[in-house]
Design a protein around this motif. Sequence first.
Motif, PDB file in Angstrom:
ATOM      1  N   GLY A   7     -72.684  34.580  36.726  1.00  0.00           N
ATOM      2  CA  GLY A   7     -73.202  34.440  35.369  1.00  0.00           C
ATOM      3  C   GLY A   7     -74.288  35.424  34.987  1.00  0.00           C
ATOM      4  O   GLY A   7     -74.678  35.496  33.816  1.00  0.00           O
ATOM      5  N   GLN A   8     -74.790  36.183  35.944  1.00  0.00           N
ATOM      6  CA  GLN A   8     -75.786  37.211  35.629  1.00  0.00           C
ATOM      7  C   GLN A   8     -75.136  38.433  34.970  1.00  0.00           C
ATOM      8  O   GLN A   8     -75.773  39.141  34.198  1.00  0.00           O
ATOM      9  CB  GLN A   8     -76.541  37.647  36.891  1.00  0.00           C
ATOM     10  N   GLU A  50     -64.986  30.146  34.432  1.00  0.00           N
ATOM     11  CA  GLU A  50     -64.966  30.123  32.963  1.00  0.00           C
ATOM     12  C   GLU A  50     -66.202  30.828  32.431  1.00  0.00           C
ATOM     13  O   GLU A  50     -67.312  30.600  32.890  1.00  0.00           O
ATOM     14  CB  GLU A  50     -64.950  28.680  32.466  1.00  0.00           C
ATOM     15  N   ARG A  51     -65.996  31.708  31.459  1.00  0.00           N
ATOM     16  CA  ARG A  51     -67.092  32.362  30.750  1.00  0.00           C
ATOM     17  C   ARG A  51     -66.923  32.090  29.261  1.00  0.00           C
ATOM     18  O   ARG A  51     -65.855  31.682  28.805  1.00  0.00           O
ATOM     19  CB  ARG A  51     -67.090  33.885  31.011  1.00  0.00           C
ATOM     20  N   THR A  52     -67.981  32.349  28.504  1.00  0.00           N
ATOM     21  CA  THR A  52     -67.957  32.109  27.057  1.00  0.00           C
ATOM     22  C   THR A  52     -67.939  33.439  26.318  1.00  0.00           C
ATOM     23  O   THR A  52     -68.769  34.308  26.576  1.00  0.00           O
ATOM     24  CB  THR A  52     -69.200  31.305  26.627  1.00  0.00           C
ATOM     25  N   LEU A  53     -66.988  33.586  25.415  1.00  0.00           N
ATOM     26  CA  LEU A  53     -66.927  34.742  24.526  1.00  0.00           C
ATOM     27  C   LEU A  53     -67.488  34.291  23.189  1.00  0.00           C
ATOM     28  O   LEU A  53     -67.067  33.262  22.644  1.00  0.00           O
ATOM     29  CB  LEU A  53     -65.488  35.226  24.357  1.00  0.00           C
ATOM     30  N   ILE A  54     -68.459  35.040  22.667  1.00  0.00           N
ATOM     31  CA  ILE A  54     -69.082  34.696  21.391  1.00  0.00           C
ATOM     32  C   ILE A  54     -68.762  35.776  20.365  1.00  0.00           C
ATOM     33  O   ILE A  54     -69.008  36.965  20.610  1.00  0.00           O
ATOM     34  CB  ILE A  54     -70.606  34.545  21.533  1.00  0.00           C
ATOM     35  N   PHE A  55     -68.208  35.359  19.225  1.00  0.00           N
ATOM     36  CA  PHE A  55     -67.969  36.252  18.098  1.00  0.00           C
ATOM     37  C   PHE A  55     -69.102  36.075  17.103  1.00  0.00           C
ATOM     38  O   PHE A  55     -69.496  34.942  16.792  1.00  0.00           O
ATOM     39  CB  PHE A  55     -66.637  35.928  17.406  1.00  0.00           C
ATOM     40  N   PRO A  68     -78.282  50.123  32.790  1.00  0.00           N
ATOM     41  CA  PRO A  68     -77.232  49.900  33.788  1.00  0.00           C
ATOM     42  C   PRO A  68     -76.161  48.962  33.241  1.00  0.00           C
ATOM     43  O   PRO A  68     -76.453  48.075  32.440  1.00  0.00           O
ATOM     44  CB  PRO A  68     -77.972  49.248  34.960  1.00  0.00           C
ATOM     45  N   VAL A  69     -74.914  49.184  33.647  1.00  0.00           N
ATOM     46  CA  VAL A  69     -73.815  48.317  33.224  1.00  0.00           C
ATOM     47  C   VAL A  69     -73.836  47.070  34.106  1.00  0.00           C
ATOM     48  O   VAL A  69     -73.703  47.177  35.323  1.00  0.00           O
ATOM     49  CB  VAL A  69     -72.454  49.032  33.341  1.00  0.00           C
ATOM     50  N   PRO A  70     -74.011  45.895  33.509  1.00  0.00           N
ATOM     51  CA  PRO A  70     -74.139  44.668  34.292  1.00  0.00           C
ATOM     52  C   PRO A  70     -72.795  44.033  34.658  1.00  0.00           C
ATOM     53  O   PRO A  70     -72.585  42.839  34.489  1.00  0.00           O
ATOM     54  CB  PRO A  70     -74.960  43.763  33.379  1.00  0.00           C
ATOM     55  N   ARG A  71     -71.844  44.824  35.137  1.00  0.00           N
ATOM     56  CA  ARG A  71     -70.539  44.356  35.616  1.00  0.00           C
ATOM     57  C   ARG A  71     -69.818  45.557  36.221  1.00  0.00           C
ATOM     58  O   ARG A  71     -70.234  46.693  36.022  1.00  0.00           O
ATOM     59  CB  ARG A  71     -69.716  43.742  34.478  1.00  0.00           C
ATOM     60  N   PRO A 130     -72.185  36.596  27.154  1.00  0.00           N
ATOM     61  CA  PRO A 130     -73.605  36.575  27.504  1.00  0.00           C
ATOM     62  C   PRO A 130     -73.829  36.149  28.959  1.00  0.00           C
ATOM     63  O   PRO A 130     -72.913  35.664  29.625  1.00  0.00           O
ATOM     64  CB  PRO A 130     -74.173  35.523  26.548  1.00  0.00           C
ATOM     65  N   ARG A 131     -75.062  36.321  29.408  1.00  0.00           N
ATOM     66  CA  ARG A 131     -75.456  35.781  30.710  1.00  0.00           C
ATOM     67  C   ARG A 131     -75.355  34.263  30.656  1.00  0.00           C
ATOM     68  O   ARG A 131     -75.701  33.641  29.656  1.00  0.00           O
ATOM     69  CB  ARG A 131     -76.892  36.165  31.047  1.00  0.00           C
ATOM     70  N   GLU A 132     -74.883  33.679  31.740  1.00  0.00           N
ATOM     71  CA  GLU A 132     -74.812  32.220  31.882  1.00  0.00           C
ATOM     72  C   GLU A 132     -75.237  31.910  33.313  1.00  0.00           C
ATOM     73  O   GLU A 132     -74.418  31.898  34.224  1.00  0.00           O
ATOM     74  CB  GLU A 132     -73.402  31.717  31.602  1.00  0.00           C
ATOM     75  N   LYS A 133     -76.526  31.701  33.493  1.00  0.00           N
ATOM     76  CA  LYS A 133     -77.118  31.595  34.830  1.00  0.00           C
ATOM     77  C   LYS A 133     -76.516  30.495  35.692  1.00  0.00           C
ATOM     78  O   LYS A 133     -76.522  30.602  36.914  1.00  0.00           O
ATOM     79  CB  LYS A 133     -78.632  31.419  34.716  1.00  0.00           C
ATOM     80  N   ARG A 134     -75.952  29.461  35.095  1.00  0.00           N
ATOM     81  CA  ARG A 134     -75.396  28.352  35.880  1.00  0.00           C
ATOM     82  C   ARG A 134     -74.097  28.738  36.599  1.00  0.00           C
ATOM     83  O   ARG A 134     -73.655  28.063  37.520  1.00  0.00           O
ATOM     84  CB  ARG A 134     -75.163  27.140  34.992  1.00  0.00           C
TER      85      ARG A 134
END
Length: 159
Positions: free
Chosen positions: A70-71, A98-103, A12-15, A136-140
């Motif tokens: 964040g899920q 705010e979300r985090t993008l990771i390269f 499933p697409v989580p967004r 990524p997921r960020e539960k907070r």
Amino acid sequence: MTTVVVFNKRYPVPRKFSAYGDKNLTYTFSGNTLPTKPLIPILVRILKEANKFLKDGLFNYILIDRYKDGQDKIGSHRDNETDMDLNSSIVTFSFGAERTLIFKRSNFNSVKIPLKNGSVLAMNPPINEFWYHEIPREKRIKDVHISLTFRKNISKIEL
């Protein structure tokens, strides 16, 4: 619910997501084909701002992703679909939480970039050729994050 195919498995697409742009464009990724909806006035205004980041040509496609909290996430990937001009920049406007993008890239340290409310991120070639990226997921995180990603789409539906 929309699903994606990754290594022959369906997930499933989580967004939530939607696409806007020029008439008769599509975007195919992981077993899904997403047709564009007509641009609405607010998106036309933001598109004009996004086009200021391009050296040549104009963006004609906007992918909107909604991360409810964040899920919701997007896994590690490169934007290398055949519907997109791989020699063009990709520009993303971020709104909300705010979300985090990771390269990530083999033999390199990961790079984390905060996608703050009102921020703009430009990925110029050849970044997308060599670096994978993810949110990524960020539960907070409990609030909504919206990203508007502008691209040059080279697909055309034959009528």
